[in-house]
Structures are given as C-alpha cells and as structure tokens.
Design a protein around this motif. Structure first.
Motif, PDB file in Angstrom:
ATOM      1  N   TYR A  68       0.845  -1.186   0.000  1.00 12.34           N
ATOM      2  CA  TYR A  68       0.000   0.000   0.000  1.00 12.34           C
ATOM      3  C   TYR A  68       0.880   1.236   0.000  1.00 12.34           C
ATOM      4  CZ  TYR A  68      -3.496   3.329   1.722  1.00 12.34           C
ATOM      5  OH  TYR A  68      -4.320   4.403   1.881  1.00 12.34           O
ATOM      6  N   GLU A  69       0.765   2.090  -1.004  1.00  9.48           N
ATOM      7  CA  GLU A  69       1.575   3.300  -1.138  1.00  9.48           C
ATOM      8  C   GLU A  69       0.643   4.508  -1.226  1.00  9.48           C
ATOM      9  OE1 GLU A  69       3.669   6.068  -1.010  1.00  9.48           O
ATOM     10  OE2 GLU A  69       4.996   4.333  -1.157  1.00  9.48           O
ATOM     11  N   PRO A  70       0.521   5.300  -0.161  1.00  7.92           N
ATOM     12  CA  PRO A  70      -0.465   6.379  -0.142  1.00  7.92           C
ATOM     13  C   PRO A  70      -0.015   7.677  -0.804  1.00  7.92           C
ATOM     14  CG  PRO A  70       0.628   6.267   1.976  1.00  7.92           C
ATOM     15  CD  PRO A  70       1.199   5.149   1.144  1.00  7.92           C
ATOM     16  N   SER A  71       1.242   7.793  -1.246  1.00  9.01           N
ATOM     17  CA  SER A  71       1.731   9.101  -1.698  1.00  9.01           C
ATOM     18  C   SER A  71       1.055   9.583  -2.966  1.00  9.01           C
ATOM     19  CB  SER A  71       3.249   9.067  -1.887  1.00  9.01           C
ATOM     20  OG  SER A  71       3.607   8.142  -2.894  1.00  9.01           O
ATOM     21  N   ASN A  72       0.532   8.656  -3.797  1.00  8.37           N
ATOM     22  CA  ASN A  72      -0.160   9.113  -5.003  1.00  8.37           C
ATOM     23  C   ASN A  72      -1.335   8.235  -5.407  1.00  8.37           C
ATOM     24  OD1 ASN A  72       1.254   6.912  -5.808  1.00  8.37           O
ATOM     25  ND2 ASN A  72       2.291   7.872  -7.532  1.00  8.37           N
ATOM     26  N   PHE A  73      -1.613   7.145  -4.692  1.00 15.36           N
ATOM     27  CA  PHE A  73      -2.736   6.265  -4.997  1.00 15.36           C
ATOM     28  C   PHE A  73      -2.754   5.859  -6.468  1.00 15.36           C
ATOM     29  CE2 PHE A  73      -4.010   8.726  -1.304  1.00 15.36           C
ATOM     30  CZ  PHE A  73      -4.473   7.742  -0.457  1.00 15.36           C
ATOM     31  N   SER A  74      -1.611   5.471  -6.966  1.00 15.14           N
ATOM     32  CA  SER A  74      -1.534   5.160  -8.397  1.00 15.14           C
ATOM     33  C   SER A  74      -1.441   3.673  -8.683  1.00 15.14           C
ATOM     34  CB  SER A  74      -0.306   5.856  -9.005  1.00 15.14           C
ATOM     35  OG  SER A  74       0.886   5.353  -8.419  1.00 15.14           O
ATOM     36  N   LEU A  75      -1.647   2.820  -7.699  1.00 17.50           N
ATOM     37  CA  LEU A  75      -1.533   1.396  -7.939  1.00 17.50           C
ATOM     38  C   LEU A  75      -2.684   0.894  -8.802  1.00 17.50           C
ATOM     39  CD1 LEU A  75      -0.460   0.121  -4.416  1.00 17.50           C
ATOM     40  CD2 LEU A  75       0.966   0.661  -6.366  1.00 17.50           C
ATOM     41  N   GLY A 470       5.003   7.594  -8.065  1.00 17.04           N
ATOM     42  CA  GLY A 470       5.556   8.463  -9.087  1.00 17.04           C
ATOM     43  C   GLY A 470       5.614   9.917  -8.685  1.00 17.04           C
ATOM     44  N   TYR A 471       5.270  10.210  -7.444  1.00 17.22           N
ATOM     45  CA  TYR A 471       5.268  11.583  -6.962  1.00 17.22           C
ATOM     46  C   TYR A 471       6.680  12.158  -6.978  1.00 17.22           C
ATOM     47  CZ  TYR A 471       5.331  15.297  -3.444  1.00 17.22           C
ATOM     48  OH  TYR A 471       5.529  16.464  -2.781  1.00 17.22           O
ATOM     49  N   VAL A 472       6.860  13.280  -7.657  1.00 19.70           N
ATOM     50  CA  VAL A 472       8.151  13.967  -7.685  1.00 19.70           C
ATOM     51  C   VAL A 472       8.237  14.858  -6.470  1.00 19.70           C
ATOM     52  CG1 VAL A 472       9.655  15.529  -8.964  1.00 19.70           C
ATOM     53  CG2 VAL A 472       8.244  13.872 -10.187  1.00 19.70           C
ATOM     54  N   CYS A 473       9.176  14.568  -5.610  1.00 18.81           N
ATOM     55  CA  CYS A 473       9.293  15.286  -4.345  1.00 18.81           C
ATOM     56  C   CYS A 473       9.531  16.769  -4.611  1.00 18.81           C
ATOM     57  CB  CYS A 473      10.443  14.703  -3.522  1.00 18.81           C
ATOM     58  SG  CYS A 473      10.458  15.230  -1.824  1.00 18.81           S
ATOM     59  N   GLY A 474       8.707  17.597  -4.002  1.00 13.83           N
ATOM     60  CA  GLY A 474       8.832  19.032  -4.197  1.00 13.83           C
ATOM     61  C   GLY A 474       7.802  19.618  -5.141  1.00 13.83           C
ATOM     62  N   GLU A 475       6.936  18.780  -5.721  1.00 14.66           N
ATOM     63  CA  GLU A 475       5.858  19.320  -6.544  1.00 14.66           C
ATOM     64  C   GLU A 475       5.007  20.284  -5.726  1.00 14.66           C
ATOM     65  OE1 GLU A 475       3.562  16.201  -8.158  1.00 14.66           O
ATOM     66  OE2 GLU A 475       5.122  15.448  -9.486  1.00 14.66           O
ATOM     67  N   GLU A 476       4.863  19.954  -4.450  1.00 12.97           N
ATOM     68  CA  GLU A 476       4.179  20.850  -3.521  1.00 12.97           C
ATOM     69  C   GLU A 476       5.181  21.279  -2.459  1.00 12.97           C
ATOM     70  OE1 GLU A 476      -0.029  19.104  -2.703  1.00 12.97           O
ATOM     71  OE2 GLU A 476       1.337  17.450  -3.122  1.00 12.97           O
ATOM     72  N   SER A 477       5.174  22.544  -2.092  1.00 17.31           N
ATOM     73  CA  SER A 477       6.121  23.021  -1.087  1.00 17.31           C
ATOM     74  C   SER A 477       5.804  22.381   0.259  1.00 17.31           C
ATOM     75  CB  SER A 477       6.059  24.548  -0.972  1.00 17.31           C
ATOM     76  OG  SER A 477       4.847  24.949  -0.370  1.00 17.31           O
ATOM     77  N   ILE A 478       6.842  22.247   1.080  1.00 21.14           N
ATOM     78  CA  ILE A 478       6.650  21.615   2.377  1.00 21.14           C
ATOM     79  C   ILE A 478       5.725  22.458   3.250  1.00 21.14           C
ATOM     80  CG2 ILE A 478       8.701  22.693   3.367  1.00 21.14           C
ATOM     81  CD1 ILE A 478       7.392  19.148   4.066  1.00 21.14           C
ATOM     82  N   LEU A 503      -5.464  12.868   3.883  1.00 18.69           N
ATOM     83  CA  LEU A 503      -4.534  12.986   5.003  1.00 18.69           C
ATOM     84  C   LEU A 503      -3.393  11.985   4.854  1.00 18.69           C
ATOM     85  CD1 LEU A 503      -3.821  14.297   7.698  1.00 18.69           C
ATOM     86  CD2 LEU A 503      -5.288  12.614   8.829  1.00 18.69           C
ATOM     87  N   GLN A 504      -3.699  10.779   4.417  1.00 20.53           N
ATOM     88  CA  GLN A 504      -2.647   9.789   4.195  1.00 20.53           C
ATOM     89  C   GLN A 504      -1.667  10.265   3.124  1.00 20.53           C
ATOM     90  OE1 GLN A 504      -5.239   6.494   3.289  1.00 20.53           O
ATOM     91  NE2 GLN A 504      -4.753   5.480   5.231  1.00 20.53           N
ATOM     92  N   ARG A 505      -2.219  10.858   2.058  1.00 19.69           N
ATOM     93  CA  ARG A 505      -1.363  11.338   0.982  1.00 19.69           C
ATOM     94  C   ARG A 505      -0.454  12.463   1.476  1.00 19.69           C
ATOM     95  NH1 ARG A 505      -5.028  12.881  -2.210  1.00 19.69           N
ATOM     96  NH2 ARG A 505      -5.120  11.149  -3.669  1.00 19.69           N
ATOM     97  N   VAL A 506      -0.994  13.403   2.220  1.00 17.54           N
ATOM     98  CA  VAL A 506      -0.198  14.535   2.718  1.00 17.54           C
ATOM     99  C   VAL A 506       0.904  14.047   3.653  1.00 17.54           C
ATOM    100  CG1 VAL A 506      -0.277  16.594   4.158  1.00 17.54           C
ATOM    101  CG2 VAL A 506      -2.010  16.236   2.391  1.00 17.54           C
ATOM    102  N   ASN A 507       0.540  13.169   4.582  1.00 14.03           N
ATOM    103  CA  ASN A 507       1.536  12.643   5.513  1.00 14.03           C
ATOM    104  C   ASN A 507       2.643  11.882   4.779  1.00 14.03           C
ATOM    105  OD1 ASN A 507       0.484  13.655   7.928  1.00 14.03           O
ATOM    106  ND2 ASN A 507      -0.924  11.927   8.164  1.00 14.03           N
ATOM    107  N   ALA A 508       2.267  11.131   3.738  1.00 13.48           N
ATOM    108  CA  ALA A 508       3.260  10.378   2.974  1.00 13.48           C
ATOM    109  C   ALA A 508       4.227  11.315   2.266  1.00 13.48           C
ATOM    110  CB  ALA A 508       2.561   9.466   1.965  1.00 13.48           C
ATOM    111  N   ARG A 509       3.713  12.415   1.706  1.00 12.30           N
ATOM    112  CA  ARG A 509       4.598  13.334   0.977  1.00 12.30           C
ATOM    113  C   ARG A 509       5.483  14.130   1.923  1.00 12.30           C
ATOM    114  NH1 ARG A 509       0.735  15.216  -4.155  1.00 12.30           N
ATOM    115  NH2 ARG A 509       0.540  13.095  -4.964  1.00 12.30           N
ATOM    116  N   ILE A 510       4.994  14.453   3.102  1.00 12.23           N
ATOM    117  CA  ILE A 510       5.849  15.104   4.100  1.00 12.23           C
ATOM    118  C   ILE A 510       6.952  14.146   4.532  1.00 12.23           C
ATOM    119  CG2 ILE A 510       5.914  15.998   6.459  1.00 12.23           C
ATOM    120  CD1 ILE A 510       3.136  17.163   5.984  1.00 12.23           C
ATOM    121  N   ALA A 511       6.602  12.867   4.705  1.00 13.94           N
ATOM    122  CA  ALA A 511       7.610  11.870   5.085  1.00 13.94           C
ATOM    123  C   ALA A 511       8.669  11.727   4.012  1.00 13.94           C
ATOM    124  CB  ALA A 511       6.940  10.528   5.363  1.00 13.94           C
TER     125      ALA A 511
END
Length: 918
Positions: A68-75, A470-478, A503-511
């Motif tokens: 399970y990868e919550p950063s972009n829900f692309s599975l 596939g989320y490119v880190c930094g697409e959204e500012s921290i 919320l899962q997606r946001v937490n994953a991208r902050i991590a």
C-alpha cells in the motif's frame, strides 16, 4: 525419564528449531538456491473458526499482495484496502470469509531438484512434509534452471490466481506445470489429482513438455505462453544449435481435463525458433551521454572537469554458433531480448501478442553478457540545480525528452557496461550505443566504458518505483503540505473516506521530504551485487532531488531556510557562481547524484593530515587541473567529488610493489655482472607495475647443504639487484649497491661481484624474490595501487599510452607553484587521480628513508552500499545468484546460492531486513 523419551524429546526440539527461520536463526534448509519467483496465497476461515486450525489456503492474483503506497494512490491493483474489503473483492474475500493475503517466495533448490516456499508474512520457510526429518520441499525435477509464477491466471481473469507455476529442468530437459496450491495444500492438491483420468499412466505427460536440450532461462510472454532459451539444442536432423522455444502448458483445470478427454487437444505443445548468428560487424565507439543529470547543491564543492582518462574494455569476437541464455521481454517496445553465452551481443526479436516471433538481428555489446536489464523511459535531464534553489517554483515533473538504457555485466571480467537504447522508427532493429562512464570513480575503475564497482558484479536488477510512487518530491512546497495537514487534522472526526485518503497522501509526501537522504530510494536505479555480496545503487532517475536541494541549499539571493524555517547561513562560491550551506560535523550528509554512477554522499570538503608536516613542500593547487581543492597549502585533492577518496597514503622509500613476491624463480647467466631472473610460470612482472630502475630483493632458504654459508637474509640485509630491462616473464638485473663516499670504482665493482656470486651460489636452482620501487612508492593503506605498465607486443614492460598518466604510484621529478604569481620550481611531486603533494627538498648526504611519511585524506565522498553478509554472523561465504525487485511488495530480494540464503531489502530506507531464510 526413559532414554527413548529423551531421544524423542530431543528430536522434537530439533525439528522445532529447524523450522524457526526468523531473526538470525540459521536453519540450512536451502541447498544451493538459485532462482526465485513469487506467489500470493490467502488463508481464510468462516466467522467463528480459528484461522490457524481451520484456515484454508487459496491461490490469489499477485495484486492481492500489493504493498500500500499512499503518496499518489496510483496502484493498478488496490489503492485503498478499506474500500477493497467493503466491496468483498477477490483479494479480501467476504465479511463471512475474510482472506489474509500472504506473499510467498518460491526458491529453486538446484542441488535437490526441489522448490522451497517461504511465507514472507509469517517469516518462515515451509516444510511440506514434517514426517520426514529436516526440511522437505516440493519435488520439481533435477537441476531446475528457471521458475515462472504468472501474476494471475494466464488467458483468464486478472482476479484469479494462477492454477499452475512452471519449472524448467536441465536434468529432465523439460518444462513442467505444477499446481501452485501444493505449497499449502500438499500432494493431494491440484488438477492432476482431480481430473477425470487421473489413473491414466500418461496423465502426468500432459503437464510436461520435453525440450531438445537443457534450458537456461524461461519467461512468460505477452501471448501467455512460456518462452525458453536452450543454448545447445539437438534438432531432429542431427544439427546442434541454440534455439528459443515457445511452450504451451495447461493454465487451468479445464485445460488438463479437456486433454484427458480428447487427446487431440493441442496442449501441451512446443515449437522452436532458430537464433540467427550475429553479424561480425564493428561495434560503435562509446560516446559521452549528452545529458546533464547531476546534483551537488549544498556540498561546498563543485564538479570540476578532469583529464583523468581510461582505456576502453577489450572487444570479443563473434561465435559462429549462437547460444541464447538470459531472456528479457520488454513491454514498452514488444521486444524479446536474449543474451548469448559466446557472442558479444544481444539477440532481438519482435514478439506479438498472438505468439508470432520475428528475428530482427543482434545488438553488439563488446563482450558476452552474463546478465542485462533494460530501463523504462526516463527523463533525459534532471531538474536544473539552479531551478532547485528557487524555493517558490515547482520543479518539472517529467521532461519531454526521454531516454532508455541497457545495463549488462561483462561475462569475462564482471564489469558493468551501459548503453543508450533507442527503438527504431519503423519497428526494425533498435540501436545500442555504448556510453562512457560519466567520471572516473575510484581506483577500481578499469575502463572508461564501464561503471566503477568495488568488486566483480555477479547479477543486477533495475528498480523502478514510479508505478507505486511516481510523486516527484517538491511538486508541492513543504509549507503548503503542512498547512493542509493542519486543516485536515482540525476537521471533525470521524473523517470521510476522501478526507482520510487525503490525510494519508499529505503525511506520505511530508515523510518523503523529511527522509530525502542517501539511503532513501525513489525513482529508477540500477542495483548491482558483487560476487562478495555487496549491493551498490547506481542512479538513473531520482525523484527526490528537488527536496534535498530545498532542504539544504540557498536561493540565488543567498538566502534560504531549513525545513523548520530556521534561516540558513549561506556563503558565496566564486567558482560555481552560487550559494552554499557550510557543512558542519553534525549536519546531515549531502548526497551526490549522477546518472550511471554509484550513489555517493559526503559531509563536506576534504581534510588532509600529514605524518610529519615539514616533509611536504607548501604549494598552491592549480585550479585548472583536477586537484583544485586547497588543503593545508601542502596537499591538493580533487574538486570533483566523484574522484575523491578517503585514504591513508604511505610514502615509502624502496617500497615493496603489491603482490610482487614470487617463489621458484631461477637465474640464467648474462653478460658481465648481469643476470636474467626468470619468473615462475604464470607470474606476469609487467602486471605488477615493475619499471626500469626498480630493485629485486633476494631471499628464501638456500638448499640444505648450503645453509651454513648462506644464512636466510632479513628484509633489510637481503641482497638487491637493479632492473635494467623488464619483460613479462623475466628481468635483466645487475647487483645494486649503495653509494659510499670516497669509494673507488674497483671497490664498488668488488662489492657488486660479491652480491652476484652469493646469489648464484646460494640459489643454484630456485630463488625467492620480491620487487621493490627504485625510489619513493606511494600506496594506499586500503590497497590503492595504480600503474599503467603492460606488456608490449615483444613482451617488454612499457607504459600503456592508452591509459592516463595519472595512474601512478611513484614520486617523480616535477614542478610546483609555491605561491600565487611565482614561477614554478623543481620538486619531487606525487600526483594520481585522488591526491597531489610534493616532498620538501633534501640536502646531500641525508638518507632518503628519513623522508618517509603518511598523507591522510578524510571526509571524501563515499559510495553508498549495503553488505549482504551480516556482521558477526558465523556464515560469511557468499555467491549471489538472483537479484529481483518485486514492485507489488516494494522490496528487493537477493538470493544467495551459498551461505547467505534469501534476504529482503526495503527501499525507504535501503537496508536489509533482519530476517534470514536459508
């Protein structure tokens, strides 16, 4: 307690211990494991039943064991487990019969002709028959060379698990279909026990296809058939050649039953396809990749150009008979690629979904490839470093231009080559262009068209995490991510399903932002494991470049802040025209990323210490050469972080050349005082870097009858000879004596004659010798020894003009710049790719040995790697056999055919899990 009871209890305890395979426990259940694949099986029981006691196992499609990868829900499989359970899907069963999917690793045992199953959820090796002492695995035929487990039912629904898995056997020269459920259902499981004619003696043949030779590899093609490489097949007409077989075997119970009822059914079948011989055409010369894919922001050092060059790897000749080995199917291009055991290339076929195979030709690779892998398209360039410094701008996601790369292991030496792979516009033969390594990396780099690795490579694998994240880190500012998290956390509970996923997606991208470090891998990487079990990560396309820059770099105005909002103390770098964050000893290590190069990290500029500082001459490092970093005014180190090396350099007068001691050499007379020293068979003096003017020290025991007059000399008292001419198998030498002030020529000649006579008399048959430098020798304590001496066409040792003159271990006459604007002055200079210094002048009469010293260079960038051999483990032998990335699990698996067994590695961070299966 009776002896019988005691023996029974001990046997029971031994059986329990053997099946305990968690932690660092060693079971030795495996027996030469070599190939690996994965199956997903689920256990279920009705509500109210004990799963452990009443649970039933069911074969599931592999997507049911997807991570399970919550950063972009692309599975493509499951994106939200809660939704899957609520819908009562195949993966999780129903509310009345919930399923617990468990990923299983299926491991071939080549020494026993079996396949072992490892439950990766319960972390244990499965024993298929506990009534037999030790571990009993599923019998699949002798010498299994390949295993294929379809991700779902071939030619069926993607929601159904595969009824069969398939084994290629070299001993039986066949491919067999075996029920997948047997790993959990025992021998009574499977359609060959349930079909209408199970008592028919010919029934098992419907699950087996004979081959015309021993198979090497096997894959599942887009036509849902098996494709098998047979390097040497004996055809019906008596000819022997390499072929690729298309094999159809049962995929469902219905296939088997239909064949049993009607023998005319076309299953099982096999057809062979000839592999055309490669054309003996010249290989293209390697070129520099035209991409600028590198990141060094925050290091305080730049990427200086370097003149350090290396020769190209030798090219092998084409064999008239093709022998296909490793198979890879590329979904992007629809091409089937086959390596060759004896020819330097990769055979290319067009494979259609209806099973039609068309030979397109071969791609030249210089040497036969033991293993190769092809990347999916990756952006041709990275986000520019200057754009990364603009904290208000969003980095580009994907560049318009893409590239593909093929990596292969040279079968002759274990080096790794990289090629630019470009598809043909008319669906013809692709082009394969060899590439030069981006920069010379460490002294382990032998060729310019090879990637530097710490030891010969055994196997490799491409890791591409983009389908999962596939989320490119930094697409959204921290800052924006944290603001959104605050809003979501402040909402009234319970959160809706959509708000929960957000919320899962946001937490994953902050991590991801917080953990953008050297040991976190997101993107596309080449993983290479050496014969000793060291895993190295080679960067191809990194998704976290932007976050690292935004965390530790300053913008164009010289300002910036860390993730906590604390202002950064930025300093100007005149050479690079940018701002840097000074690195402190407690600061997080910075990361260097460069395509086709091992990932590296550094803590800051290098530091040099000298054993006795007065022995080195103060100088100014020339910014126009590779050694542009100034250290102490005495030592220069490379500005290019990829050429830096942490090493203690020993400067020894008449130092011993590494690996130069030889026994069973013998003398042959020559003119006057000279002697020919004949090296023992197989000893190459040129390979040891010997030069004219070097010394040969004589030692060893004299024959028993001569030991009274020929005592064994010490390292200091050993007679020495000076090399006058060096050849691969012999050295022309004359006695070497030190200078004595006021000594006459006659007295000097007498001392030389005495040394010659003693050597010939004391060692009339064989002599032990070691080679020593004629002057100062510079050797790294970690074994760094560089030279470019090779044997010429006539056997004479010469410097190879194709190799860089920085491949050097000698202090030589040169010049230095003592101060800015001053004229260069003569000096004794040492310079190699990693360090440069000059010895201080010495007055006449001073023993050169008193100027021996050490130069210690620290804080250089270091390659990031993981060792498969656990420190402190009693098992240290390693021979990696299979490296496999499983996207569904997000894990990398390494299978070792000797003592290390099966290991699982996580990618965020990249580290070995403690569980060992062996």
């Amino acid at each position: 307690m009776s002896p019988a009871r005691i023996i029974s209890l001990l046997a029971l305890l031994a059986a329990v211990g053997c099946n305990n395979n968690t932690g660092s426990a060693i079971s030795y259940a495996f027996n030469r494991p070599e190939r690996l694949d994965f199956a997903c099986l689920g256990q279920y029981a009705t509500v109210g039943q004990d799963l452990a006691l009443n649970g039933t196992w069911k074969v599931l499609p592999r997507q049911c064991c997807t991570a399970y990868e919550p950063s972009n829900f692309s599975l493509s499989g499951m994106s939200d487990p809660d939704q899957q359970v609520a819908a009562g899907t195949t993966c999780f069963g129903t509310a009345e019969q919930p399923l617990q999917p468990a990923l299983h690793a299926l491991v071939t045992q080549s020494a026993r002709g079996e396949v072992a199953a490892v439950d990766l959820r319960a972390n244990r090796v499965l024993d298929s028959d506990r009534q037999v002492p030790g571990f009993t695995f599923l019998d699949t035929g002798g010498l299994p060379t390949a295993i294929v487990v379809p991700p779902h039912q071939p030619n069926g629904s993607e929601n159904d698990g595969p009824t069969f898995f398939y084994i290629a056997s070299a001993e039986d020269q066949s491919v067999r279909a075996i029920p997948t459920c047997r790993f959990r259902g025992g021998a009574r499981c499977g359609p060959d026990r349930e079909g209408p004619n199970v008592n028919d003696p010919a029934y098992p043949s419907r699950l087996r296809v004979p081959l015309p030779g021993a198979p090497h590899d096997m894959i599942l093609g887009p036509d849902q058939a098996l494709w098998v490489s047979v390097p040497r097949a004996l055809l019906a007409d008596g000819t022997e050649t390499g072929v690729i077989m298309r094999v159809e075997l049962p995929t469902t119970t219905a296939n088997v039953d239909a064949f049993a009822l009607d023998p005319t059914t076309r299953l099982p079948t096999a057809q062979w396809h000839g592999v055309p011989a490669m054309e003996d055409a010249p290989m293209d010369e390697p070129v520099i990749d035209d991409v600028d894919y590198r990141t060094s922001c925050g290091l305080g050092v730049g990427y200086a150009s370097t003149s350090f060059t290396l020769p190209l790897a030798p090219r092998a000749d084409v064999s008239p008979t093709p022998e296909p080995t490793r198979l890879r199917y590329d979904e992007e291009s629809g091409l089937l690629l086959a390596g060759d055991r004896t020819s330097p290339g990769v055979h290319v076929f067009r494979l259609r979904e209806d099973g039609v195979l068309t030979a397109l030709g071969a791609l030249r690779t210089g040497q036969p490839l033991r293993e190769f892998a092809l990347t999916r398209p990756v952006p041709a360039t990275a986000v520019s470093g200057r754009a990364l410094l603009d904290l208000t701008a969003q980095p580009e996601n994907e560049a318009a231009e893409t590239k593909r790369y093929l990596y292969g292991i040279d079968d002759s030496e274990g080096t790794v080559a990289v090629f630019d792979f470009a598809e043909s516009a008319d669906d013809g033969l692709p082009t394969l262009t060899p590439l030069l390594a981006p920069v010379p990396d460490l002294d382990l780099m032998r060729y310019a068209d090879r990637i530097a690795l710490p030891a010969p490579a055994q196997t490799l694998e491409i890791i591409d995490t983009r389908p999962q994240s596939g989320y490119v880190c930094g697409e959204e500012s921290i800052a924006a991510l944290r603001d959104r998290r605050s809003v979501l956390n402040g909402m009234t509970r319970p959160l809706s399903a959509e708000a929960t996923r957000e919320l899962q997606r946001v937490n994953a991208r902050i991590a991801i932002f917080d953990n953008a470090a050297a040991d976190n891998m997101r993107g596309v990487f080449l993983t290479v494991v050496s014969v000793a079990g060291q895993l190295s990560m080679v960067d191809v396309h990194d998704l976290d470049n932007s976050c690292r820059a935004q965390k530790y770099c300053c913008d164009a105005s010289g300002s910036g802040s860390d993730p906590n909002g604390v202002p950064l103390s930025c300093t100007a770098d005149a050479n690079e025209q940018r701002w840097n964050v000074p690195r402190s000893s407690d600061a997080q290590e910075s990361l260097l990323v460069r395509r086709h190069t091992r990932r590296r990290r550094a803590a800051g500029p290098q530091i040099a210490e000298v054993g006795t500082a007065s022995l080195l001459r103060t100088q100014v490092c020339d910014a126009t050469d590779p050694h542009a970093s100034v250290q102490l005014g005495q030592v220069c180190t490379p500005a290019d972080s990829y050429t830096q090396l942490t090493e203690n350099w020993n400067i020894d007068w008449h130092g011993t050349l590494p690996n130069s001691r030889m026994s069973y050499a013998h003398w042959e007379p020559a003119a006057g005082l000279q002697l020919n020293l004949i090296a023992p068979l197989g000893f190459d003096t040129c390979a040891r870097g010997v030069e004219v003017g070097d010394l040969v020290a004589v030692g060893g025991l004299a024959p028993e009858g001569l030991r009274g007059q020929c005592p064994d000399p010490t390292a200091e008292s050993a007679p020495q000879f000076r090399v006058l001419e060096a050849r691969r198998d012999r050295l022309l030498v004359e006695p070497f004596v030190s200078t004595i002030m006021g000594e006459t020529a006659e007295a000097r000649l007498a001392r030389q004659q005495s040394i010659r006579d003693r050597a010939v008399t004391c060692y009339p048959d064989f002599v032990d010798v070691e080679l020593r430098a004629g002057g100062f020798l510079v050797i790294g304590q970690n074994g760094t020894y560089l030279h470019r001496v090779v044997a010429g066409p006539d056997g004479v040792c010469v410097d190879d003009p194709a190799q860089d003159d920085l491949l050097n271990a000698r202090v030589r006459p040169g010049t230095i710049i003592p101060s800015v604007g001053a004229a260069p002055v003569p000096a004794e200079v040492f310079q190699n790719p990693f360090v440069r210094f000059a010895l201080a002048p010495v007055t006449d009469g001073v023993d050169p040995e008193t100027r021996q010293t050490t130069v210690s260079v620290t804080r250089a960038s270091v390659p990031f790697f993981v060792n498969a051999v656990t420190a402190g483990d009693s098992v240290t032998d390693a021979l990696p056999s299979t490296l496999q990335y499983l996207p569904e699990a997000g894990n990398l698996f390494l299978l070792d055919s000797k003592g290390q067994g099966l290991r699982r590695y996580t990618l965020r961070p990249f580290e070995r899990e403690n569980t060992v299966f062996r």
